[in-house]
Design an enzyme around this catalytic site. Structure first.
Site, PDB file in Angstrom:
ATOM      1  N   ARG A  61      24.716   8.593  -9.807  1.00  0.00           N
ATOM      2  CA  ARG A  61      24.382   7.172  -9.603  1.00  0.00           C
ATOM      3  C   ARG A  61      23.348   6.667 -10.599  1.00  0.00           C
ATOM      4  O   ARG A  61      22.552   5.777 -10.275  1.00  0.00           O
ATOM      5  CB  ARG A  61      23.870   6.919  -8.176  1.00  0.00           C
ATOM      6  CG  ARG A  61      24.898   7.090  -7.092  1.00  0.00           C
ATOM      7  CD  ARG A  61      25.729   5.820  -6.936  1.00  0.00           C
ATOM      8  NE  ARG A  61      26.914   6.084  -6.147  1.00  0.00           N
ATOM      9  CZ  ARG A  61      26.991   5.880  -4.830  1.00  0.00           C
ATOM     10  NH1 ARG A  61      25.984   5.394  -4.191  1.00  0.00           N
ATOM     11  NH2 ARG A  61      28.109   6.157  -4.186  1.00  0.00           N
TER      12      ARG A  61
ATOM     13  N   ARG B 199      21.671   0.442  -8.546  1.00  0.00           N
ATOM     14  CA  ARG B 199      20.784  -0.655  -8.137  1.00  0.00           C
ATOM     15  C   ARG B 199      19.310  -0.469  -8.456  1.00  0.00           C
ATOM     16  O   ARG B 199      18.549  -1.431  -8.433  1.00  0.00           O
ATOM     17  CB  ARG B 199      20.955  -0.905  -6.635  1.00  0.00           C
ATOM     18  CG  ARG B 199      22.216  -1.680  -6.326  1.00  0.00           C
ATOM     19  CD  ARG B 199      22.516  -1.692  -4.847  1.00  0.00           C
ATOM     20  NE  ARG B 199      22.740  -0.320  -4.394  1.00  0.00           N
ATOM     21  CZ  ARG B 199      23.108   0.002  -3.164  1.00  0.00           C
ATOM     22  NH1 ARG B 199      23.253  -0.926  -2.250  1.00  0.00           N
ATOM     23  NH2 ARG B 199      23.305   1.262  -2.838  1.00  0.00           N
TER      24      ARG B 199
ATOM     25  N   ARG C 265      25.702  -6.946 -11.998  1.00  0.00           N
ATOM     26  CA  ARG C 265      26.462  -6.991 -10.748  1.00  0.00           C
ATOM     27  C   ARG C 265      26.496  -8.411 -10.205  1.00  0.00           C
ATOM     28  O   ARG C 265      27.508  -8.868  -9.701  1.00  0.00           O
ATOM     29  CB  ARG C 265      25.827  -6.052  -9.720  1.00  0.00           C
ATOM     30  CG  ARG C 265      26.654  -5.893  -8.452  1.00  0.00           C
ATOM     31  CD  ARG C 265      25.839  -5.128  -7.429  1.00  0.00           C
ATOM     32  NE  ARG C 265      26.553  -4.773  -6.242  1.00  0.00           N
ATOM     33  CZ  ARG C 265      26.905  -5.622  -5.283  1.00  0.00           C
ATOM     34  NH1 ARG C 265      26.662  -6.906  -5.424  1.00  0.00           N
ATOM     35  NH2 ARG C 265      27.521  -5.178  -4.207  1.00  0.00           N
TER      36      ARG C 265
ATOM     37  N   ASP D  58      34.282   3.955  -8.785  1.00  0.00           N
ATOM     38  CA  ASP D  58      34.003   4.478  -7.451  1.00  0.00           C
ATOM     39  C   ASP D  58      35.116   5.418  -7.046  1.00  0.00           C
ATOM     40  O   ASP D  58      36.244   5.283  -7.539  1.00  0.00           O
ATOM     41  CB  ASP D  58      33.871   3.350  -6.427  1.00  0.00           C
ATOM     42  CG  ASP D  58      33.139   3.837  -5.190  1.00  0.00           C
ATOM     43  OD1 ASP D  58      31.896   3.862  -5.209  1.00  0.00           O
ATOM     44  OD2 ASP D  58      33.808   4.248  -4.225  1.00  0.00           O
TER      45      ASP D  58
ATOM     46  N   TYR E  15      37.311   8.649   4.373  1.00  0.00           N
ATOM     47  CA  TYR E  15      37.089   7.204   4.305  1.00  0.00           C
ATOM     48  C   TYR E  15      38.325   6.426   4.748  1.00  0.00           C
ATOM     49  O   TYR E  15      38.223   5.393   5.413  1.00  0.00           O
ATOM     50  CB  TYR E  15      36.692   6.787   2.889  1.00  0.00           C
ATOM     51  CG  TYR E  15      35.241   7.081   2.575  1.00  0.00           C
ATOM     52  CD1 TYR E  15      34.230   6.273   3.086  1.00  0.00           C
ATOM     53  CD2 TYR E  15      34.875   8.171   1.793  1.00  0.00           C
ATOM     54  CE1 TYR E  15      32.893   6.533   2.815  1.00  0.00           C
ATOM     55  CE2 TYR E  15      33.541   8.441   1.521  1.00  0.00           C
ATOM     56  CZ  TYR E  15      32.557   7.619   2.027  1.00  0.00           C
ATOM     57  OH  TYR E  15      31.240   7.887   1.772  1.00  0.00           O
TER      58      TYR E  15
HETATM   59  O1  CP3 Z   1      26.405   6.257 -11.887  1.00  0.00           O
HETATM   60  C1  CP3 Z   1      27.302   6.904 -11.304  1.00  0.00           C
HETATM   61  O2  CP3 Z   1      27.097   7.961 -10.679  1.00  0.00           O
HETATM   62  C2  CP3 Z   1      28.749   6.458 -11.494  1.00  0.00           C
HETATM   63  C3  CP3 Z   1      29.262   5.578 -10.518  1.00  0.00           C
HETATM   64  C4  CP3 Z   1      29.579   6.034  -9.101  1.00  0.00           C
HETATM   65  C5  CP3 Z   1      29.512   5.132  -8.022  1.00  0.00           C
HETATM   66  N1  CP3 Z   1      30.014   5.734  -6.919  1.00  0.00           N
HETATM   67  C6  CP3 Z   1      29.001   3.760  -8.122  1.00  0.00           C
HETATM   68  C7  CP3 Z   1      28.600   3.053  -6.915  1.00  0.00           C
HETATM   69  C8  CP3 Z   1      30.070   7.247  -8.593  1.00  0.00           C
HETATM   70  C9  CP3 Z   1      30.270   8.578  -9.315  1.00  0.00           C
HETATM   71  C10 CP3 Z   1      30.349   7.041  -7.219  1.00  0.00           C
HETATM   72  C11 CP3 Z   1      30.939   8.061  -6.341  1.00  0.00           C
HETATM   73  C12 CP3 Z   1      31.025   7.808  -4.901  1.00  0.00           C
HETATM   74  N2  CP3 Z   1      31.323   6.641  -4.261  1.00  0.00           N
HETATM   75  C13 CP3 Z   1      30.895   8.811  -3.924  1.00  0.00           C
HETATM   76  C14 CP3 Z   1      30.670  10.275  -4.204  1.00  0.00           C
HETATM   77  C15 CP3 Z   1      29.253  10.581  -4.445  1.00  0.00           C
HETATM   78  C16 CP3 Z   1      28.406  10.551  -3.204  1.00  0.00           C
HETATM   79  O3  CP3 Z   1      27.577   9.639  -3.104  1.00  0.00           O
HETATM   80  O4  CP3 Z   1      28.583  11.440  -2.353  1.00  0.00           O
HETATM   81  C17 CP3 Z   1      31.075   8.212  -2.664  1.00  0.00           C
HETATM   82  C18 CP3 Z   1      30.993   8.893  -1.316  1.00  0.00           C
HETATM   83  C19 CP3 Z   1      31.348   6.830  -2.888  1.00  0.00           C
HETATM   84  C20 CP3 Z   1      31.654   5.792  -1.875  1.00  0.00           C
HETATM   85  C21 CP3 Z   1      30.647   4.724  -1.910  1.00  0.00           C
HETATM   86  N3  CP3 Z   1      30.565   3.769  -2.892  1.00  0.00           N
HETATM   87  C22 CP3 Z   1      29.606   4.485  -0.972  1.00  0.00           C
HETATM   88  C23 CP3 Z   1      29.341   5.312   0.245  1.00  0.00           C
HETATM   89  C24 CP3 Z   1      28.913   3.361  -1.430  1.00  0.00           C
HETATM   90  C25 CP3 Z   1      27.791   2.652  -0.739  1.00  0.00           C
HETATM   91  C26 CP3 Z   1      26.517   3.366  -0.942  1.00  0.00           C
HETATM   92  C27 CP3 Z   1      25.487   2.452  -1.513  1.00  0.00           C
HETATM   93  O5  CP3 Z   1      24.640   2.960  -2.252  1.00  0.00           O
HETATM   94  O6  CP3 Z   1      25.530   1.244  -1.218  1.00  0.00           O
HETATM   95  C28 CP3 Z   1      29.492   2.956  -2.643  1.00  0.00           C
HETATM   96  C29 CP3 Z   1      29.067   1.824  -3.487  1.00  0.00           C
HETATM   97  C30 CP3 Z   1      28.601   2.164  -4.855  1.00  0.00           C
HETATM   98  N4  CP3 Z   1      29.257   3.001  -5.712  1.00  0.00           N
HETATM   99  C31 CP3 Z   1      27.463   1.630  -5.508  1.00  0.00           C
HETATM  100  C32 CP3 Z   1      27.456   2.177  -6.797  1.00  0.00           C
HETATM  101  C33 CP3 Z   1      26.485   1.879  -7.906  1.00  0.00           C
HETATM  102  C34 CP3 Z   1      26.509   0.597  -4.926  1.00  0.00           C
HETATM  103  C35 CP3 Z   1      27.222  -0.703  -4.953  1.00  0.00           C
HETATM  104  C36 CP3 Z   1      26.319  -1.887  -5.169  1.00  0.00           C
HETATM  105  O7  CP3 Z   1      26.074  -2.244  -6.340  1.00  0.00           O
HETATM  106  O8  CP3 Z   1      25.915  -2.489  -4.168  1.00  0.00           O
END
Ligand code: CP3
Length: 361
Positions: A34, A38, A47, A84, A161
């Site tokens: 990540r 944010r 974003r 994602d 999911y």
């Molecule tokens: O920088 C990176 O790592 C690359 C981008 C990336 C994202 N999601 C961006 C993202 C990667 C590799 C993921 C993988 C992902 N997504 C996983 C596996 C890793 C882990 O966390 O176990 C999972 C389970 C998801 C599903 C997912 N996507 C969730 C549970 C959420 C919400 C969590 C949160 O922080 O709000 C997301 C949204 C998400 N994916 C965000 C980002 C930057 C936040 C979205 C926003 O901008 O509001």
């Protein structure tokens, strides 16, 4: 012929790939799950311009912009595609949305056996075209500065999911399906395994230089269920994905599955992601040099003082010990309210303290 020193072939552009292949490096490479997210004000600005998280993912230009943001700000050793894991179920028709402060939510979660039998494997060059397009654009814009990681969710984690509909506490729905209708879950996992395989192969063809499988919910399964419903498909993917002429390395991160490191190290993956509840030295001993290890600082260490953070970095480096095969990372994603300057402290500490002992001045 002049002898080549370690510095000739090392540096930010390739220490990550060398470490994944367990070759010697000038210092320990580091990237952060990540890392585009944010906690960075420039991410929040992009974003906002995109309007929504999915618009950001679906626009190769904007996805490229945010992928590069952390790499330009910090001396990170790898970039990770901004996307994602839930793009695949979205392309299968489940309708992905993100609720502010709650995370992902599907408009049409899988609630009947019939819905499971109707699923089809999406074509990554059609419905998911925006992903290989983003990979191509990012490779061009990176200009070889650091390698690009592509990724996908594991079949088990995607199924969680899709069946739960969003984040879950107890995983009651998917576990009921697992015990009451194991054949239906196996069917779902089979379709997802094909989808993940095609998706990662498309990313490799588009230029991803390493790939990672996120099995974020592997750790919620009892050992026998883990082997049958999570590990089996991780192995199928590790052995079945066509990784191209360069044989790009594969990292498998099965969070919370520390009881299965021996089996995971024989899955066909080149590296294992390790969460912070597992000692790296012990993981190294148990996997017996078969794989590189990636991890595993507690993400909460990013809230400690710079001095404490450096100390925690040092402890992780020492727990891995001497010799190649370590990629530094957090044990899970960086959290949104971390001070971005802490990332600089982290990266500098890894690069300073991670040099092989024999080259330390
Ligand atoms: O920088 C990176 O790592 C690359 C981008 C990336 C994202 N999601 C961006 C993202 C990667 C590799 C993921 C993988 C992902 N997504 C996983 C596996 C890793 C882990 O966390 O176990 C999972 C389970 C998801 C599903 C997912 N996507 C969730 C549970 C959420 C919400 C969590 C949160 O922080 O709000 C997301 C949204 C998400 N994916 C965000 C980002 C930057 C936040 C979205 C926003 O901008 O509001």
């Amino acid at each position: 012929m002049p002898t080549m020193t370690i510095d000739d072939d090392c540096g930010r552009h390739n220490r990550f790939l060398r470490a994944l292949r367990r070759q010697r490096v000038d210092t320990t490479p580091v990237w952060v799950m990540r890392q585009a997210g944010r906690y960075l004000p420039e991410y929040r600005a992009t974003r906002q311009r995109a309007g929504s998280f999915m618009n950001l993912c679906r626009s190769p230009e904007l996805a490229c912009e945010v992928t590069l943001q952390p790499v330009e700000r910090f001396e990170l050793d790898a970039a990770i595609l901004f996307s994602d894991i839930l793009t695949i179920p979205d392309a299968m028709g489940l309708g992905l949305g993100f609720v502010e402060g709650e995370g992902p939510r599907f408009a049409r979660p899988l609630r009947t056996l019939d819905a499971i039998t109707r699923l089809a494997v999406p074509d990554p060059e059609m419905e998911l075209r925006y992903v290989p397009d983003a990979v191509r654009l990012i490779r061009r814009e990176l200009r070889g500065r650091v390698p690009l990681i592509g990724f996908a969710g594991s079949p088990w984690t995607l199924a969680c999911y899709m069946v739960e509909g969003g984040p879950s506490e107890g995983f009651a729905r998917i576990k009921k399906l697992m015990w009451d209708h194991p054949e239906a879950l196996h069917h779902l996992l089979g379709v997802l395994t094909q989808a993940v395989r095609a998706y990662l192969e498309a990313q490799v063809r588009a230029g991803a230089q390493a790939i990672m499988l996120f099995d974020s919910w592997g750790g919620v399964l009892a050992p026998g269920d883990y082997r049958e419903f999570s590990l089996a498909n991780l192995c199928r993917l590790a052995q079945g994905i066509d990784r191209g002429p360069e044989q790009v390395p594969l990292i498998v991160f099965s969070r919370g599955a520390n009881g299965h490191l021996e089996a995971l190290s024989q899955s066909g993956a080149d590296a294992l992601g390790i969460d912070w509840t597992q000692d790296l030295g012990e993981a190294r001993a148990r996997t017996d040099g078969r794989v590189a290890l990636q991890g595993n600082l507690d993400p909460a260490a990013m809230y400690a003082s710079p001095a404490s953070l450096r100390q925690q970095v040092d402890l992780v480096l020492r727990s891995y010990g001497d010799g190649p095969g370590h990629v530094f990372n957090l044990g899970h994603g960086i959290t949104p309210d971390v001070d971005p300057e802490q990332m600089r402290v982290l990266v500098d500490a890894v690069h300073q303290l991670g040099r092989p002992r024999d080259t330390l001045a």
